[in-house]
Design a protein around this motif. Structure first.
Motif, short mmCIF file in Angstrom:
data_model
loop_
_atom_site.label_atom_id
_atom_site.label_comp_id
_atom_site.label_asym_id
_atom_site.label_seq_id
_atom_site.Cartn_x
_atom_site.Cartn_y
_atom_site.Cartn_z
N THR A 6 -69.25 179.18 47.79
CA THR A 6 -68.96 178.97 49.20
C THR A 6 -67.57 179.55 49.48
OG1 THR A 6 -67.85 176.84 48.88
CG2 THR A 6 -70.27 176.80 49.18
N GLU A 7 -67.21 179.65 50.73
CA GLU A 7 -65.88 180.16 51.07
C GLU A 7 -64.79 179.23 50.52
OE1 GLU A 7 -63.28 181.18 55.02
OE2 GLU A 7 -65.43 181.63 55.08
N ALA A 8 -65.00 177.93 50.60
CA ALA A 8 -64.02 176.96 50.08
C ALA A 8 -63.89 177.10 48.56
CB ALA A 8 -64.42 175.54 50.45
N GLU A 9 -65.01 177.29 47.86
CA GLU A 9 -64.97 177.47 46.41
C GLU A 9 -64.25 178.77 46.05
OE1 GLU A 9 -69.02 175.08 45.05
OE2 GLU A 9 -69.17 177.18 45.66
N GLN A 48 -61.87 180.22 47.75
CA GLN A 48 -60.43 180.01 47.95
C GLN A 48 -59.84 179.18 46.82
OE1 GLN A 48 -60.00 178.40 51.91
NE2 GLN A 48 -60.47 180.36 52.88
N ARG A 49 -60.56 178.15 46.41
CA ARG A 49 -60.07 177.30 45.33
C ARG A 49 -59.94 178.09 44.03
NH1 ARG A 49 -62.83 172.20 42.57
NH2 ARG A 49 -61.05 171.54 41.37
N LEU A 50 -60.98 178.86 43.70
CA LEU A 50 -60.95 179.66 42.47
C LEU A 50 -59.86 180.72 42.54
CD1 LEU A 50 -62.06 180.54 39.73
CD2 LEU A 50 -63.83 181.82 40.94
N GLN A 51 -59.74 181.40 43.67
CA GLN A 51 -58.72 182.43 43.83
C GLN A 51 -57.34 181.86 43.58
OE1 GLN A 51 -59.31 185.87 44.59
NE2 GLN A 51 -57.21 185.94 43.89
N GLY A 52 -57.12 180.61 44.00
CA GLY A 52 -55.83 179.97 43.84
C GLY A 52 -55.47 179.62 42.41
N VAL A 53 -56.46 179.42 41.55
CA VAL A 53 -56.15 179.02 40.16
C VAL A 53 -56.17 180.19 39.18
CG1 VAL A 53 -57.06 176.69 40.52
CG2 VAL A 53 -58.51 178.41 39.45
N LEU A 54 -56.75 181.32 39.56
CA LEU A 54 -56.82 182.46 38.63
C LEU A 54 -55.44 182.94 38.23
CD1 LEU A 54 -59.65 184.66 40.19
CD2 LEU A 54 -59.76 183.35 38.06
N SER A 55 -55.29 183.28 36.97
CA SER A 55 -54.02 183.80 36.49
C SER A 55 -53.83 185.24 36.98
CB SER A 55 -53.97 183.77 34.95
OG SER A 55 -54.90 184.66 34.40
N ILE A 56 -52.60 185.68 36.87
CA ILE A 56 -52.29 187.07 37.19
C ILE A 56 -53.15 187.94 36.30
CG2 ILE A 56 -50.47 188.82 37.03
CD1 ILE A 56 -48.49 186.55 37.73
N GLY A 57 -53.64 189.04 36.85
CA GLY A 57 -54.47 189.95 36.08
C GLY A 57 -55.96 189.82 36.36
#
Length: 143
Positions: free
Chosen positions: A111-114, A116-125
């Motif tokens: 979903t769009e919320a998921e 955004q949440r995943l994008q926020g926790v991903l490490s650099i790279g």
């Protein structure tokens, strides 16, 4: 324009421990009191989580832990298997993993919320790229 507050960084494993407890119904308040919790749940999943490690983090670095719980976090360093595991633990769904060299990625409909949440926790790279049919593709940033 406001500056974004830097998120604290957690290890991939600490992030999985935190998300696993959230999946068990632990509230932010319960998570914040983990260091004082008399009894932690036993994990019978394939991960065999030892939540005492998260309690130790909460006791040793309370400010960082509090911020991770209440304001979010970024993972210090992701692996493709770690991203797959985080999605499974946090969202309860098994993504598809592509491990062929040069095409490594994790794919799942989010979903769009998921997203955004995943994008926020991903490490650099790592980056999240919307793909066909509502599927998101998480792939390493390639130069």
């Amino acid at each position: 324009m406001t500056e974004a507050v830097d998120k604290v960084k957690l290890s991939q494993w600490d992030a999985l421990l935190l998300e696993s407890l959230r999946g068990l119904g632990w509230t932010d308040e319960a998570l914040l009191n983990i260091a004082a919790a008399g009894e932690l749940p036993a994990d019978d999943s394939d991960f065999h989580f030892d939540y005492s490690q998260l309690a130790a983090l909460a006791a040793e670095q309370p400010a960082i832990y509090r911020q991770a719980v209440t304001q979010g976090y970024q993972i210090k360093y992701n692996t493709i298997g770690g991203i797959r595991s985080w999605i499974l633990v946090a969202f309860g769904r098994e993504p598809q993993v592509e491990r062929e060299e040069g095409k490594e990625a994790v794919e799942i409909a989010l979903t769009e919320a998921e997203q955004q949440r995943l994008q926020g926790v991903l490490s650099i790279g790592w980056r999240l790229v919307p793909a066909a049919g509502g599927v998101s593709r998480i792939e390493p940033v390639r130069n």
